[in-house]
Motif scaffolding. Structure first.
Motif, PDB file in Angstrom:
ATOM      1  N   PRO A  75       0.822  -1.225   0.000  1.00 32.48           N
ATOM      2  CA  PRO A  75       0.000   0.000   0.000  1.00 32.48           C
ATOM      3  C   PRO A  75       0.850   1.266   0.000  1.00 32.48           C
ATOM      4  N   ALA A  76       0.476   2.231  -0.815  1.00 31.80           N
ATOM      5  CA  ALA A  76       1.137   3.527  -0.786  1.00 31.80           C
ATOM      6  C   ALA A  76       0.891   4.169   0.575  1.00 31.80           C
ATOM      7  N   GLY A  77       1.932   4.705   1.176  1.00 34.02           N
ATOM      8  CA  GLY A  77       1.804   5.298   2.497  1.00 34.02           C
ATOM      9  C   GLY A  77       2.029   4.311   3.627  1.00 34.02           C
ATOM     10  N   GLY A  78       2.263   3.036   3.273  1.00 37.84           N
ATOM     11  CA  GLY A  78       2.531   2.021   4.283  1.00 37.84           C
ATOM     12  C   GLY A  78       1.271   1.347   4.791  1.00 37.84           C
ATOM     13  N   GLY A  79       1.472   0.339   5.569  1.00 34.73           N
ATOM     14  CA  GLY A  79       0.334  -0.396   6.117  1.00 34.73           C
ATOM     15  C   GLY A  79       0.425  -1.871   5.804  1.00 34.73           C
ATOM     16  N   ALA A  80      -0.456  -2.628   6.412  1.00 34.68           N
ATOM     17  CA  ALA A  80      -0.449  -4.083   6.255  1.00 34.68           C
ATOM     18  C   ALA A  80      -1.110  -4.503   4.952  1.00 34.68           C
ATOM     19  N   GLY A  81      -0.777  -5.707   4.510  1.00 31.20           N
ATOM     20  CA  GLY A  81      -1.435  -6.307   3.369  1.00 31.20           C
ATOM     21  C   GLY A  81      -0.906  -5.828   2.024  1.00 31.20           C
ATOM     22  N   MET A  82      -1.615  -6.228   0.983  1.00 32.02           N
ATOM     23  CA  MET A  82      -1.240  -5.904  -0.385  1.00 32.02           C
ATOM     24  C   MET A  82      -2.458  -5.360  -1.124  1.00 32.02           C
ATOM     25  N   VAL A  83      -2.197  -4.567  -2.164  1.00 30.34           N
ATOM     26  CA  VAL A  83      -3.262  -3.932  -2.940  1.00 30.34           C
ATOM     27  C   VAL A  83      -3.139  -4.369  -4.401  1.00 30.34           C
ATOM     28  N   ILE A  84      -4.256  -4.726  -5.029  1.00 30.66           N
ATOM     29  CA  ILE A  84      -4.240  -5.122  -6.436  1.00 30.66           C
ATOM     30  C   ILE A  84      -3.894  -3.918  -7.302  1.00 30.66           C
TER      31      ILE A  84
ATOM     32  N   ARG B  66      -9.457  -8.992  -3.405  1.00 34.94           N
ATOM     33  CA  ARG B  66      -8.635  -9.864  -2.548  1.00 34.94           C
ATOM     34  C   ARG B  66      -7.671  -8.959  -1.805  1.00 34.94           C
ATOM     35  N   PHE B  67      -6.977  -9.514  -0.835  1.00 39.60           N
ATOM     36  CA  PHE B  67      -5.981  -8.769  -0.074  1.00 39.60           C
ATOM     37  C   PHE B  67      -6.617  -7.535   0.577  1.00 39.60           C
ATOM     38  N   GLU B  68      -5.969  -6.362   0.428  1.00 41.44           N
ATOM     39  CA  GLU B  68      -6.517  -5.127   1.002  1.00 41.44           C
ATOM     40  C   GLU B  68      -7.435  -4.391   0.027  1.00 41.44           C
ATOM     41  N   GLY B  69      -7.668  -5.018  -1.122  1.00 39.13           N
ATOM     42  CA  GLY B  69      -8.574  -4.404  -2.082  1.00 39.13           C
ATOM     43  C   GLY B  69      -7.889  -3.998  -3.373  1.00 39.13           C
TER      44      GLY B  69
ATOM     45  N   MET C 120     -15.166 -10.409   4.170  1.00 31.39           N
ATOM     46  CA  MET C 120     -14.786 -11.762   3.758  1.00 31.39           C
ATOM     47  C   MET C 120     -13.386 -11.715   3.172  1.00 31.39           C
ATOM     48  N   THR C 121     -12.797 -12.885   2.915  1.00 32.73           N
ATOM     49  CA  THR C 121     -11.433 -12.925   2.385  1.00 32.73           C
ATOM     50  C   THR C 121     -11.362 -12.566   0.915  1.00 32.73           C
ATOM     51  N   GLY C 122     -12.491 -12.568   0.233  1.00 30.81           N
ATOM     52  CA  GLY C 122     -12.512 -12.211  -1.176  1.00 30.81           C
ATOM     53  C   GLY C 122     -13.932 -12.035  -1.662  1.00 30.81           C
ATOM     54  N   GLY C 123     -14.086 -11.636  -2.924  1.00 35.88           N
ATOM     55  CA  GLY C 123     -15.402 -11.327  -3.454  1.00 35.88           C
ATOM     56  C   GLY C 123     -16.096 -12.466  -4.174  1.00 35.88           C
ATOM     57  N   GLU C 124     -15.474 -13.656  -4.177  1.00 35.80           N
ATOM     58  CA  GLU C 124     -16.024 -14.750  -4.971  1.00 35.80           C
ATOM     59  C   GLU C 124     -17.403 -15.220  -4.487  1.00 35.80           C
ATOM     60  N   ILE C 125     -17.568 -15.382  -3.188  1.00 38.10           N
ATOM     61  CA  ILE C 125     -18.864 -15.826  -2.662  1.00 38.10           C
ATOM     62  C   ILE C 125     -19.930 -14.764  -2.926  1.00 38.10           C
TER      63      ILE C 125
END
Length: 280
Positions: A89-98, A150-153, A174-179
């Motif tokens: 993520p730009a600016g820092g933070g946890a996770g990953m961004v698509i 997925r991830f942080e969005g 949820m962990t993702g948008g599939e459901i």
């Protein structure tokens, strides 16, 4: 030496869409159907589809060509040797961004196969909640392109650039948008003519008139000391319809105050009125 029996010849007609353990292969081999409602899904988990959408009435409608499903593996549009689709993520933070450039490539390929009038929906917990009005609007159109987060969005620039509509399954994460994507497709496809077979079942169900559906009963007439309401066995259609309407109003008022207020506003009714509703 035994001779194996000859296999029966295939029946002529439309090529069937068969479910398999590798649905992405099945879908990629299926030619596009003309003038058929289309659901496109951009996802990192294409193997999750058709999933439940391949079962029961929705699955049969898929096989019969009443609607079609196209999946796009976002990983196929990734960058570099490892086909990366995300970054920090730009600016820092946890996770990953698509990444927006990766998503743009996937959308470019998908949109070439669907009407430009079909909306692009991004499944996100911060979007508007799904409701029956949304499903009716989608069913009346040509189809939809669904982007599964997925991830942080997803990078906001991609959302803005493609005019995506953010839609949520509910107020939870949820962990993702599939459901959520499968829920949206199921709720929409069932509104397409000939999918359910009996349109009356759609007209009388929950949310069709802004109210929750009345209670349902079937045989036996008495079960564990509990009887079917007498009016439903009377054969008096006007009384049955009145009972069902009263039940729908009572249940909506008790369980969904938001729907009740909206329905009363549309029908010039006072939502706080103390109307006697029959339980008989």
């Amino acid at each position: 030496m035994a001779i194996a029996p000859e296999k029966p010849a295939r029946a002529a007609g439309r090529k069937a869409i068969r479910l398999s353990v590798t649905p992405s292969d099945l879908l990629s081999e299926t030619p596009d159907l003309v003038n058929v409602w289309t659901a496109q899904v951009i996802t990192l988990l294409p193997q999750a589809f058709p999933g439940i959408l391949g079962e029961s009435l929705i699955g049969r409608a898929l096989q019969e060509g009443l609607w079609q499903l196209q999946t796009y593996n976002l990983r196929d549009f990734g960058d570099g040797r490892h086909l990366n689709v995300d970054d920090t993520p730009a600016g820092g933070g946890a996770g990953m961004v698509i990444r927006p450039d990766v998503m743009a490539r996937a959308i470019g390929v998908a949109r070439a196969r669907i009407s430009p009038r079909a909306p692009i929906i991004y499944l996100s917990p911060r979007g508007r909640r799904m409701d029956q009005a949304l499903m009716r609007d989608l069913a009346a159109g040509d189809g939809v392109t669904l982007v599964c987060g997925r991830f942080e969005g997803l990078d906001q620039r991609a959302i803005d650039a493609f005019g995506m509509i953010e839609v949520s399954l509910g107020d939870f994460v949820m962990t993702g948008g599939e459901i959520a994507a499968q829920a949206l497709i199921d709720s929409t496809v069932r509104l397409i003519p000939r999918v359910l077979g009996n349109q009356a079942s759609i007209e009388n169900e929950s949310f069709s008139d802004g109210l929750l559906e009345h209670d349902q009963y079937t045989k036996p007439a008495t079960w564990q000391g509990r009887d079917i309401p007498e009016v439903l066995l009377s054969g008096h259609h006007a009384k049955i319809e009145a009972w069902r309407r009263e039940q729908a109003e009572r249940l909506t008022k008790e369980r969904r105050a938001d729907l009740w207020r909206a329905w009363c506003a549309a029908h010039n009714r006072d939502p706080n009125e103390d109307q006697e509703l029959s339980d008989a």
